[in-house]
Design a protein around this motif. Structure first.
Motif, PDB file in Angstrom:
ATOM      1  N   LEU A 236       0.707  -1.390   0.032  1.00  0.00           N
ATOM      2  CA  LEU A 236      -0.038   0.058  -0.030  1.00  0.00           C
ATOM      3  C   LEU A 236       0.673   1.236  -0.261  1.00  0.00           C
ATOM      4  CD1 LEU A 236      -2.802  -0.938   2.735  1.00  0.00           C
ATOM      5  CD2 LEU A 236      -2.757  -1.219   0.178  1.00  0.00           C
ATOM      6  N   PHE A 237       2.225   1.285   0.275  1.00  0.00           N
ATOM      7  CA  PHE A 237       3.030   2.115   0.409  1.00  0.00           C
ATOM      8  C   PHE A 237       2.770   3.289   1.463  1.00  0.00           C
ATOM      9  CE2 PHE A 237       4.215   0.088  -3.737  1.00  0.00           C
ATOM     10  CZ  PHE A 237       5.372   0.084  -3.714  1.00  0.00           C
ATOM     11  N   THR A 238       2.149   2.735   2.404  1.00  0.00           N
ATOM     12  CA  THR A 238       1.934   3.536   3.620  1.00  0.00           C
ATOM     13  C   THR A 238       1.890   2.484   4.729  1.00  0.00           C
ATOM     14  OG1 THR A 238       0.625   5.110   4.727  1.00  0.00           O
ATOM     15  CG2 THR A 238      -0.427   3.825   3.199  1.00  0.00           C
ATOM     16  N   ASP A 239       2.042   2.707   5.778  1.00  0.00           N
ATOM     17  CA  ASP A 239       1.711   1.936   7.170  1.00  0.00           C
ATOM     18  C   ASP A 239       0.670   2.746   8.064  1.00  0.00           C
ATOM     19  OD1 ASP A 239       3.096   4.110   8.243  1.00  0.00           O
ATOM     20  OD2 ASP A 239       4.703   2.922   9.193  1.00  0.00           O
ATOM     21  N   PHE A 240       0.149   3.890   7.152  1.00  0.00           N
ATOM     22  CA  PHE A 240      -0.929   4.653   7.987  1.00  0.00           C
ATOM     23  C   PHE A 240      -0.510   4.968   9.409  1.00  0.00           C
ATOM     24  CE2 PHE A 240      -3.161   1.683   5.312  1.00  0.00           C
ATOM     25  CZ  PHE A 240      -3.977   2.608   4.322  1.00  0.00           C
ATOM     26  N   SER A 241       0.914   5.102   9.611  1.00  0.00           N
ATOM     27  CA  SER A 241       1.270   5.712  10.981  1.00  0.00           C
ATOM     28  C   SER A 241       1.310   7.079  11.097  1.00  0.00           C
ATOM     29  CB  SER A 241       2.805   5.198  11.091  1.00  0.00           C
ATOM     30  OG  SER A 241       3.552   5.787   9.922  1.00  0.00           O
ATOM     31  N   ILE A 242       1.185   7.672  12.258  1.00  0.00           N
ATOM     32  CA  ILE A 242       1.051   9.216  12.385  1.00  0.00           C
ATOM     33  C   ILE A 242       2.511   9.481  12.966  1.00  0.00           C
ATOM     34  CG2 ILE A 242      -0.129  10.916  13.535  1.00  0.00           C
ATOM     35  CD1 ILE A 242      -2.483   9.353  13.500  1.00  0.00           C
ATOM     36  N   ARG A 243       3.143  10.512  12.276  1.00  0.00           N
ATOM     37  CA  ARG A 243       4.603  11.031  12.617  1.00  0.00           C
ATOM     38  C   ARG A 243       4.860  12.598  12.194  1.00  0.00           C
ATOM     39  NH1 ARG A 243       7.476   5.845  12.260  1.00  0.00           N
ATOM     40  NH2 ARG A 243       6.345   3.973  11.174  1.00  0.00           N
ATOM     41  N   ASN A 244       5.939  13.007  12.817  1.00  0.00           N
ATOM     42  CA  ASN A 244       6.595  13.989  12.465  1.00  0.00           C
ATOM     43  C   ASN A 244       7.551  13.597  11.634  1.00  0.00           C
ATOM     44  OD1 ASN A 244       7.557  16.778  12.184  1.00  0.00           O
ATOM     45  ND2 ASN A 244       8.278  16.984  14.268  1.00  0.00           N
ATOM     46  N   ASN A 245       7.684  14.305  10.212  1.00  0.00           N
ATOM     47  CA  ASN A 245       8.826  14.131   9.225  1.00  0.00           C
ATOM     48  C   ASN A 245       9.753  15.172   9.172  1.00  0.00           C
ATOM     49  OD1 ASN A 245       7.311  15.881   8.083  1.00  0.00           O
ATOM     50  ND2 ASN A 245       7.092  14.943   6.143  1.00  0.00           N
ATOM     51  N   GLY A 246       9.504  16.133  10.151  1.00  0.00           N
ATOM     52  CA  GLY A 246      10.722  17.442  10.198  1.00  0.00           C
ATOM     53  C   GLY A 246      10.409  18.184   9.003  1.00  0.00           C
ATOM     54  N   LEU A 247       9.103  18.318   8.877  1.00  0.00           N
ATOM     55  CA  LEU A 247       8.703  19.187   7.583  1.00  0.00           C
ATOM     56  C   LEU A 247       8.871  20.814   8.064  1.00  0.00           C
ATOM     57  CD1 LEU A 247       7.379  19.834   4.851  1.00  0.00           C
ATOM     58  CD2 LEU A 247       5.216  19.912   6.073  1.00  0.00           C
ATOM     59  N   ASN A 248       8.554  20.925   9.288  1.00  0.00           N
ATOM     60  CA  ASN A 248       8.700  22.447   9.774  1.00  0.00           C
ATOM     61  C   ASN A 248       9.365  22.458  11.224  1.00  0.00           C
ATOM     62  OD1 ASN A 248       6.797  23.488   7.597  1.00  0.00           O
ATOM     63  ND2 ASN A 248       5.298  22.409   8.780  1.00  0.00           N
ATOM     64  N   PRO A 249      10.199  23.633  11.199  1.00  0.00           N
ATOM     65  CA  PRO A 249      11.211  23.692  12.416  1.00  0.00           C
ATOM     66  C   PRO A 249      10.378  24.139  13.574  1.00  0.00           C
ATOM     67  CG  PRO A 249      11.162  25.892  11.244  1.00  0.00           C
ATOM     68  CD  PRO A 249      10.428  24.748  10.151  1.00  0.00           C
ATOM     69  N   THR A 250       9.049  24.946  13.359  1.00  0.00           N
ATOM     70  CA  THR A 250       8.007  25.012  14.413  1.00  0.00           C
ATOM     71  C   THR A 250       6.634  24.572  13.974  1.00  0.00           C
ATOM     72  OG1 THR A 250       7.852  27.093  14.048  1.00  0.00           O
ATOM     73  CG2 THR A 250       9.372  26.785  15.494  1.00  0.00           C
ATOM     74  N   HIS A 251       5.898  24.304  15.003  1.00  0.00           N
ATOM     75  CA  HIS A 251       4.440  23.819  14.590  1.00  0.00           C
ATOM     76  C   HIS A 251       3.225  24.944  14.598  1.00  0.00           C
ATOM     77  CE1 HIS A 251       6.267  19.974  14.623  1.00  0.00           C
ATOM     78  NE2 HIS A 251       6.214  19.918  15.912  1.00  0.00           N
ATOM     79  N   THR A 252       2.759  25.427  13.672  1.00  0.00           N
ATOM     80  CA  THR A 252       1.820  26.323  13.419  1.00  0.00           C
ATOM     81  C   THR A 252       0.398  25.351  13.430  1.00  0.00           C
ATOM     82  OG1 THR A 252       1.706  26.306  11.223  1.00  0.00           O
ATOM     83  CG2 THR A 252       2.751  28.240  12.503  1.00  0.00           C
ATOM     84  N   ASP A 253       0.476  24.273  13.153  1.00  0.00           N
ATOM     85  CA  ASP A 253      -0.600  23.308  13.066  1.00  0.00           C
ATOM     86  C   ASP A 253      -0.250  21.958  13.871  1.00  0.00           C
ATOM     87  OD1 ASP A 253      -2.603  21.251  12.634  1.00  0.00           O
ATOM     88  OD2 ASP A 253      -2.620  21.563  10.387  1.00  0.00           O
ATOM     89  N   ASN A 254      -0.864  21.880  15.174  1.00  0.00           N
ATOM     90  CA  ASN A 254      -0.514  20.705  15.821  1.00  0.00           C
ATOM     91  C   ASN A 254      -0.603  19.260  15.565  1.00  0.00           C
ATOM     92  OD1 ASN A 254       1.181  22.195  17.872  1.00  0.00           O
ATOM     93  ND2 ASN A 254      -0.580  22.747  19.198  1.00  0.00           N
ATOM     94  N   GLY A 255      -1.607  19.208  14.480  1.00  0.00           N
ATOM     95  CA  GLY A 255      -2.142  18.010  14.113  1.00  0.00           C
ATOM     96  C   GLY A 255      -2.623  16.749  15.218  1.00  0.00           C
ATOM     97  N   PHE A 256      -2.025  16.006  15.065  1.00  0.00           N
ATOM     98  CA  PHE A 256      -2.367  14.768  16.055  1.00  0.00           C
ATOM     99  C   PHE A 256      -2.578  15.147  17.448  1.00  0.00           C
ATOM    100  CE2 PHE A 256      -1.593  10.365  17.911  1.00  0.00           C
ATOM    101  CZ  PHE A 256      -2.768   9.788  17.795  1.00  0.00           C
ATOM    102  N   GLY A 257      -1.589  16.248  17.807  1.00  0.00           N
ATOM    103  CA  GLY A 257      -1.605  16.627  19.036  1.00  0.00           C
ATOM    104  C   GLY A 257      -3.241  17.324  19.551  1.00  0.00           C
ATOM    105  N   ASN A 258      -3.587  17.971  18.502  1.00  0.00           N
ATOM    106  CA  ASN A 258      -5.000  18.647  18.685  1.00  0.00           C
ATOM    107  C   ASN A 258      -6.054  17.197  19.161  1.00  0.00           C
ATOM    108  OD1 ASN A 258      -4.054  21.237  18.398  1.00  0.00           O
ATOM    109  ND2 ASN A 258      -4.607  21.086  16.185  1.00  0.00           N
ATOM    110  N   VAL A 259      -5.821  16.347  18.526  1.00  0.00           N
ATOM    111  CA  VAL A 259      -6.739  15.089  18.915  1.00  0.00           C
ATOM    112  C   VAL A 259      -6.336  14.541  20.267  1.00  0.00           C
ATOM    113  CG1 VAL A 259      -7.333  12.746  18.144  1.00  0.00           C
ATOM    114  CG2 VAL A 259      -6.789  14.708  16.451  1.00  0.00           C
TER     115      VAL A 259
END
Length: 358
Positions: A236-259
């Motif tokens: 499937l070319f994904t394990d459907f995991s939830i991770r931080n891939n180092g996209l941004n130096p700081t978070h303006t969107d907390n993503g899973f943290g909001n959940v």
């Protein structure tokens, strides 16, 4: 005699119309309930599909779901549908960085592609929905998307004869409700399987990878190479995991943290499938990158090691990335393009039943 003849003719007309009304009622309410079970063909090498016991596939349910997917009545002003932001030509995603809802409000995350989602264990970029049926609830009610109540939407569908008949055939109900609407949509969306790329043909001994594609595959699958496999392994070319891939130096969107409410989850998002990348640009949860080349450059030398909660598998982050050379980047891209399944976006079973090309 003339009066009697007139009365007789009137009586016959009344009986005729009463008969018509009875026949009309029989069409909707007295038809036998016998939905047609459907077995979905799973591509070779794919895992067994998990199907909820309370929502098995039926021909009638799937077809109802297809109509609902493209039904504008699910929006507050009757101008948008699920298919408005998940267009076939864009791999059932949106070619715009952020979709715009009925009130001209722009979203804050890129529309995720709808593809092979029957195997997912969480939905949305932030993983806030645990089932597909649960995921379907949100976009209709979301004020920056379809901005409608399910009650109003179901009332509108109840007024459309086509839907009264389709819900009756699929679920044996006379009053249309959101429970069965979401079930039908989920049935349809689970059928949206992509497994006919060149990579899949190679697995069936029907094609061969080029030397460049083979090199790219080796880079993809090794930690010393591009190191993609930790998050995008498997058929499937994904394990459907939830991770931080180092996209941004700081978070303006907390993503899973909001959940979860856990600061340790801030900045984490679901790993998407890498299938059909040629159709699904822009990339990342915030649509930051417009091309596959930009994505490869990011993982090669653009990682932010200081990003809070960066994933442990981003081992090359201190060096900025995996440091691919020009040829390696070309080979990796060649392999990623071998994951393209053009038949998926043109499959007539997934298109708008109204014949509108999107």
């Amino acid at each position: 005699m003339k009066i009697k003849t007139f009365l007789s003719a009137s009586l016959l007309m009344i009986l005729f119309f009463m008969s018509c009304k009875k026949e009309e009622k029989k069409d909707f309410s007295e038809q036998p309930f016998s939905p047609t079970p459907v077995t979905i063909e799973i591509p070779r090498g794919f895992p067994q599909m998990p199907i909820p016991a309370d929502n098995p596939f039926t021909k009638e349910g799937i077809e109802l779901g297809r109509h609902l997917f493209y039904e504008n009545s699910l929006s507050g002003d009757n101008t948008m549908s699920c298919g408005s932001c998940h267009r076939p030509s864009a791999g059932f995603s949106d070619s715009n960085r952020f979709s715009v809802g009925i009130d001209n409000i722009r979203g804050v995350r890129q529309s995720m592609p709808i593809m092979n989602i029957a195997w997912a264990n969480r939905y949305f970029w932030d993983g806030r929905a645990m089932t597909l049926e649960e995921q379907i609830i949100d976009p209709v009610e979301n004020p920056i998307e379809l901005h409608e109540t399910w009650k109003n939407a179901m009332t509108k569908l109840q007024g459309i004869p086509k839907y009264r008949e389709m819900f009756k055939k699929a679920f044996n109900i006379d009053e249309i409700d959101s429970l069965h609407a979401t079930k039908a949509l989920a049935q349809f969306m689970r059928t949206m399987i992509s497994g006919e790329s060149k990579f899949d043909q190679v697995a069936r001994n029907l094609a061969r990878l080029t030397p460049s594609e083979e090199n790219g595959k080796a880079l993809f699958e090794t930690e010393a190479g591009a190191d993609c496999f930790h998050c995008h392994a498997g058929i499937l070319f994904t394990d459907f995991s939830i991770r931080n891939n180092g996209l941004n130096p700081t978070h303006t969107d907390n993503g899973f943290g909001n959940v979860t409410g856990n600061p340790a989850d801030n900045g984490k998002f679901k790993a998407p499938s890498l299938r059909n990348l040629v159709f699904t640009a822009p990339y990342m949860h915030n649509g930051k990158f417009s091309t596959i080349d930009e994505v490869i450059d990011f993982y090669s030398s653009g990682l932010h090691a200081s990003s809070p909660n960066i994933d442990i598998f981003m081992k090359k982050a201190p060096a900025g990335g995996v440091q691919l050379n020009i040829l390696e980047k070309q080979d990796l891209k060649a392999f990623l393009l071998a994951l393209t399944d053009s038949s998926f976006i043109t499959n007539p079973d997934f298109q708008d039943p109204n014949g509108i090309i999107k």
